[in-house]
Design a protein around this motif. Sequence first.
Motif, PDB file in Angstrom:
ATOM      1  N   SER A 282      38.191  47.387  35.876  1.00  0.00           N
ATOM      2  CA  SER A 282      38.262  45.967  36.240  1.00  0.00           C
ATOM      3  C   SER A 282      39.426  45.272  35.530  1.00  0.00           C
ATOM      4  O   SER A 282      40.034  44.351  36.090  1.00  0.00           O
ATOM      5  N   ASP A 283      39.772  45.714  34.319  1.00  0.00           N
ATOM      6  CA  ASP A 283      40.979  45.150  33.700  1.00  0.00           C
ATOM      7  C   ASP A 283      42.226  45.627  34.453  1.00  0.00           C
ATOM      8  O   ASP A 283      43.200  44.881  34.609  1.00  0.00           O
ATOM      9  N   LEU A 284      42.189  46.860  34.933  1.00  0.00           N
ATOM     10  CA  LEU A 284      43.298  47.349  35.762  1.00  0.00           C
ATOM     11  C   LEU A 284      43.424  46.464  37.012  1.00  0.00           C
ATOM     12  O   LEU A 284      44.519  46.007  37.366  1.00  0.00           O
TER      13      LEU A 284
ATOM     14  N   GLY B  76      33.872  51.107  34.598  1.00  0.00           N
ATOM     15  CA  GLY B  76      33.914  49.804  35.259  1.00  0.00           C
ATOM     16  C   GLY B  76      34.659  48.779  34.423  1.00  0.00           C
ATOM     17  O   GLY B  76      35.376  47.919  34.943  1.00  0.00           O
ATOM     18  N   ASP B  77      34.503  48.875  33.106  1.00  0.00           N
ATOM     19  CA  ASP B  77      35.203  47.963  32.197  1.00  0.00           C
ATOM     20  C   ASP B  77      36.710  48.170  32.311  1.00  0.00           C
ATOM     21  O   ASP B  77      37.490  47.220  32.487  1.00  0.00           O
ATOM     22  N   VAL B  78      37.127  49.425  32.250  1.00  0.00           N
ATOM     23  CA  VAL B  78      38.560  49.748  32.281  1.00  0.00           C
ATOM     24  C   VAL B  78      39.150  49.445  33.663  1.00  0.00           C
ATOM     25  O   VAL B  78      40.206  48.813  33.775  1.00  0.00           O
TER      26      VAL B  78
ATOM     27  N   VAL C 238      29.100  42.214  38.011  1.00  0.00           N
ATOM     28  CA  VAL C 238      29.847  42.086  39.258  1.00  0.00           C
ATOM     29  C   VAL C 238      31.218  41.502  38.935  1.00  0.00           C
ATOM     30  O   VAL C 238      31.303  40.400  38.374  1.00  0.00           O
ATOM     31  N   ARG C 239      32.279  42.229  39.261  1.00  0.00           N
ATOM     32  CA  ARG C 239      33.628  41.797  38.900  1.00  0.00           C
ATOM     33  C   ARG C 239      34.565  41.794  40.105  1.00  0.00           C
ATOM     34  O   ARG C 239      35.183  42.807  40.425  1.00  0.00           O
ATOM     35  N   PRO C 240      34.678  40.672  40.785  1.00  0.00           N
ATOM     36  CA  PRO C 240      35.588  40.603  41.924  1.00  0.00           C
ATOM     37  C   PRO C 240      37.041  40.447  41.467  1.00  0.00           C
ATOM     38  O   PRO C 240      37.314  39.730  40.503  1.00  0.00           O
TER      39      PRO C 240
HETATM   40 MG    MG Z   1      36.517  44.365  29.067  1.00  0.00          MG
END
Ligand code: MG
Length: 326
Positions: free
Chosen positions: A225-227, A221-223, A90-92
């Motif tokens: 969320s850094d965006l 999701g990894d990419v 979960v990445r808010p």
């Molecule tokens: Mg990452």
Amino acid sequence: MAERIAVVPGDGIGREVVPVGVDVLDAVGAFEFVECAAGDAVAASTGDPLPDETREAVLDADATLFGAAGETAADVVIPLRRALDSFVNVRPARASPGVDALQPDTDLVILRENTEGVYAGIESEIADGVATCTRVVTERASRRLAEFACDYVAERGEAAFTLAHKSNVMRVTDGLWLDAVEAVAADRGVDAEPELMDALAMNLAMSPESYDVVVAPNLAGDVLSDLAAGLVGGLGLLPSANIGSGGGLFEPVHGTAPDIAGQGVANPLATVLSAAMLLGFLGHEAAAADVRAAVEAVLADGPLTPDLGGDATTTAVGGAVLDRLA
Ligand code: MG
Ligand code: NAI
């Protein structure tokens, strides 16, 4: 009995920001902390980036606060997520009023599939100069994430989520992903809104305010969320929660930041916000809200670390959060 928190600082700035997270948890609750080693440093001295004692402490704990591991990250974080059966990350990403964010109206959450996709670790060099990666998508993991996503949007009083995919190209794997998630959403009366992940990346950058909850495959999701981190003021602010049947592991999205490690200027707020997610996971909602409010206050009034335009140290920002909590 006090709840037990496994504390895994890891390497680099993990060792600078995690102590701040521990101080914050200590200020708002009565926890027993078990500090454990993982990452490059322990691998250099023992040959093993994830010692058995660490794995066991994480599995025995009520929750884990993790910093970051360096080059051995894949040998630490991925096995720990697997050990906890952690199927969602979960990445808010929320822009705070006090921060000069690229996109100040951003307030979204990425629910990232956490066990499979191209991060399943099935890679090989099949011939000289030819390498392949096997992408794993299962109906079980997709449905499980979809169930979580439906609960998650319901808790927020909403009835829809965006569903990232690329099924026009990865027809079989993302076809299965899309069908499985959409079927669960339909059963639950939630509107899954599919969007091609490349177009989604552009739209996220240009109009993040039109997104709320985004459900994404592992790599995407990894990419994404850094965006999203870039939209709200950088990696120093993004917390995450790995949730699974074996427990919860909470960590800043960032890595060990070798470029600033050892200087005492890493932003500890991503870790403090991860600690707030940990508190929420353990049911300490009021304490979690207090911590988030303290972070908002510090973001509004300072002090801030250099990544946010300030000149304060990690400890000074941590101290300011503790002052707000006192
Ligand atoms: Mg990452
Ligand atoms: P990174 O997240 O460590 O750093 C990217 C950039 O953001 C750097 O310029 C860094 O200074 C800045 N930054 C990150 N966190 C910050 C903070 N709290 N305060 C201020 N600035 C911050 O990503 P990078 O450079 O790609 O990776 C460095 C190492 O970290 C690699 O060895 C990688 O394997 C590892 N890593 C580990 C992760 C984990 O353990 N979960 C996740 C991502 C990377």
